[in-house]
Design a protein around this motif. Structure first.
Motif: not given
Length: 383
Positions: A268-272, A129-131, A136-139, A325-329
């Protein structure tokens, strides 16, 4: 718009990778409620028992660098398979360690091979995955793995209600066997031979040098690492703070500890949800300010010796900041590192565990009947 079949396929794949990601939390968290029991078994002090946690965190740190690099050279599947076999063996040895010193060494080795689950699963995600899809996948992966802090301490508490702390490591050995089977049966190679890097040691050092000198990459890596160090300080100190200072039982401790998984899950759901709707750097900034405010709250509660519920709530809020922070960083740091995803994933992974290995024993430096060192480690200026 994503099809229903695509969503189901992604969820299934994320669930499989989440099992490997869970190996780190199970290695770290599952025996936490047994700290007082282990201290009694080996006739030692709290700081020495916490050093076993430090050893596993160091193992998780060093292992990610070594195994992450090996996965860039030899592919993802083979290093993962050998690591899962070794995890089974080291878990068995931990269960029958004759002394606290040997137990500490074995915990390092256990953490070292457990790191393969963390670093290689993240590298596999970057391979595919990228971008925005990567975000989304990492979240999604973070959302699933957020359940692990709910399960690992509870599983440890259940096991120790029937047996001693030794049973915890028998359980992790069985987990190692299961993951070995999953690797053989389900994991496919995601890094083609023509995309692998040379095993030339000099080139490997150059790759890490380029990553370390990349200010953008290291900026996100360091922020994530510092937040994680606060989480690990909590992980190390909470068994004694909750049980010795506030007098809760191992079972209640496990429930209080598990609450943090809900915070991670929601964050993490919020980040997704926000991925693709908001600039990822804005999401990152929001997470950073949230971590600052909540860490300040933890410090105030401890300094003024607040009640148990105030401590639980403030720690819940702080730990949830890691879900943002973990997901988006990870996404922001890995954007341009596809060619050395294993090495980049390793460097991203080593900083949290390396910093955590420093903060963990400091929590117990004043003994097991004070929370003040934890409050000082949560001092906001560190962010």
């Amino acid at each position: 718009m994503e099809s229903k079949n695509t969503n189901i396929s992604q969820l299934s794949f994320a669930l499989m990778l989440a099992v490997f990601c869970a190996l780190g939390p199970f290695t770290v968290d599952m025996y936490l409620s047994s700290f007082p029991q282990i201290m009694s078994t080996f006739d030692t002090n709290a700081s020495m028992v916490q050093t076993s946690l430090t050893a596993s965190l160091l193992g998780l740190s060093v292992g990610q660098i070594v195994i992450g690099t090996l996965s860039d050279v030899h592919g993802r599947r083979t290093p993962l398979l050998f690591s899962m076999l070794l995890y089974f063996l080291t878990s068995i040895f931990c269960a029958f360690a004759p002394s606290i010193e040997i137990f500490i060494v074995l915990r390092f080795l256990q953490g070292f091979v457990a790191s393969a689950g963390l670093v290689i699963s993240r590298a596999i995600v970057r391979d595919l995955y990228s971008g925005v899809e990567l975000t989304k996948f990492f979240a999604l992966l973070t959302t699933i793995t957020s359940v692990t802090p709910l399960l690992s301490p509870l599983a440890g508490s259940i096991v120790t209600s029937f047996t001693s702390w030794v049973g915890v490591f028998i359980f992790t050995s069985l987990l190692g066997i299961y993951l070995t089977i999953i690797t053989l049966w389900k994991i496919k190679e995601t890094l083609p031979a023509n995309n692998r890097i040379t095993s030339n040691f000099k080139q490997l050092l150059i790759n890490y040098k380029l990553l370390i000198l990349n200010r953008t990459f290291m900026g996100y890596a360091l922020v994530s690492g510092v937040i994680f160090s606060g989480v690990f300080a909590y992980v190390s100190g909470s068994p004694f703070i909750y049980q010795n200072i506030h007098g809760v039982s191992p079972q209640v401790f496990s429930l209080l500890f598990a609450l943090n998984g809900i915070g991670l899950l929601l964050a993490s759901q919020l980040v997704k949800y926000l991925a693709g709707r908001m600039n990822p750097r804005v999401i990152f900034s929001i997470g950073l300010w949230y971590a600052f405010i909540t860490s300040l709250t933890v410090l105030i509660v401890i300094l003024f010796q607040g009640p148990l519920y105030a401590l639980v709530i403030s720690l819940f809020l702080f730990n949830s900041s890691n879900g943002i922070i973990g997901s988006i960083s990870f996404t922001l740091a890995m954007e341009s590192q596809g060619h050395i995803a294993g090495s980049a994933s390793a460097l991203l992974g080593i900083l949290p565990f390396l910093l955590g290995s420093i903060t963990s024993p400091l929590v117990g430096i004043a003994g097991e009947y004070t929370a003040l060192p934890l409050g000082e480690l949560f001092s906001p200026p560190v962010y």
